[in-house]
Design a protein around this motif. Structure first.
Motif, PDB file in Angstrom:
ATOM      1  N   UNK A  29       0.889  -1.081  -0.038  1.00  0.00           N
ATOM      2  CA  UNK A  29       0.079   0.191   0.098  1.00  0.00           C
ATOM      3  C   UNK A  29       0.744   1.390  -0.039  1.00  0.00           C
ATOM      4  N   UNK A  30       0.450   2.315  -0.898  1.00  0.00           N
ATOM      5  CA  UNK A  30       1.232   3.481  -1.029  1.00  0.00           C
ATOM      6  C   UNK A  30       1.210   4.424   0.326  1.00  0.00           C
ATOM      7  N   UNK A  31       0.119   4.003   0.884  1.00  0.00           N
ATOM      8  CA  UNK A  31      -0.253   4.975   2.018  1.00  0.00           C
ATOM      9  C   UNK A  31       0.224   4.382   3.288  1.00  0.00           C
ATOM     10  N   UNK A  32       0.258   3.061   3.586  1.00  0.00           N
ATOM     11  CA  UNK A  32       0.793   2.463   4.941  1.00  0.00           C
ATOM     12  C   UNK A  32       1.622   1.601   5.068  1.00  0.00           C
ATOM     13  N   UNK A  33       2.332   1.031   3.688  1.00  0.00           N
ATOM     14  CA  UNK A  33       3.356  -0.128   3.297  1.00  0.00           C
ATOM     15  C   UNK A  33       2.757  -1.325   3.818  1.00  0.00           C
ATOM     16  N   UNK A  34       1.463  -1.516   4.198  1.00  0.00           N
ATOM     17  CA  UNK A  34       0.936  -2.925   4.429  1.00  0.00           C
ATOM     18  C   UNK A  34       0.709  -3.733   3.135  1.00  0.00           C
ATOM     19  N   UNK A  35       0.464  -5.039   3.263  1.00  0.00           N
ATOM     20  CA  UNK A  35       0.082  -5.705   2.245  1.00  0.00           C
ATOM     21  C   UNK A  35      -1.091  -5.343   1.594  1.00  0.00           C
TER      22      UNK A  35
END
Ligand SMILES: [Zn+2]
Length: 125
Positions: A29-35
């Motif tokens: 995710x570009x926002x939270x770097x989560x998968x």
């Protein structure tokens, strides 16, 4: 190549990328770097502000994940067995550059399968 929608259920964001068929990707995710979750083509992405629909979508994605992951790991194990059979068969051949090249390719393919099909926090072996 076909594209799929990937979503971040935390940020309520979506992006398009090449279909992975449920396999592990390096997409974040570009926002939270989560998968990111790969959505089936049947799913629609709610508006960012539609919290209720996002909650429903997140639940649906979580519910379907274990079955999908177990299916993918099974496929991965089948591929490993196939690669191992081919490796065994090629190892028995007379030494040659073709044999070495093929064994090297099979080893690379095996590592790729081990990495991409080990979904849901399980290893394949
Ligand atoms: Zn996010």
């Amino acid at each position: 190549m076909s594209c799929r929608t990937y979503i971040c259920t935390r940020c309520h964001s979506a992006r398009r990328a090449e279909a992975a068929g449920g396999l592990k990707t390096d997409l974040r995710c570009a926002g939270c770097s989560g998968p990111l979750w790969e959505l089936s083509p049947m799913c629609r992405v709610p508006r960012k502000s539609d919290t209720k629909s996002w909650k429903k979508l997140a639940e649906a994605v979580c519910r379907s994940a274990p079955a999908m992951e177990s299916f993918i790991r099974r496929r991965g194990r089948e591929l490993l067995r196939q690669i191992d059979r081919e490796t065994e068969a090629f190892s028995a051949h007379e030494p040659s550059s073709l044999r070495e090249e093929t064994l090297k390719d099979l080893k690379k393919e095996r590592e790729r399968v081990l990495k991409r099909y080990a979904v849901g926090g399980y290893t394949l072996e």
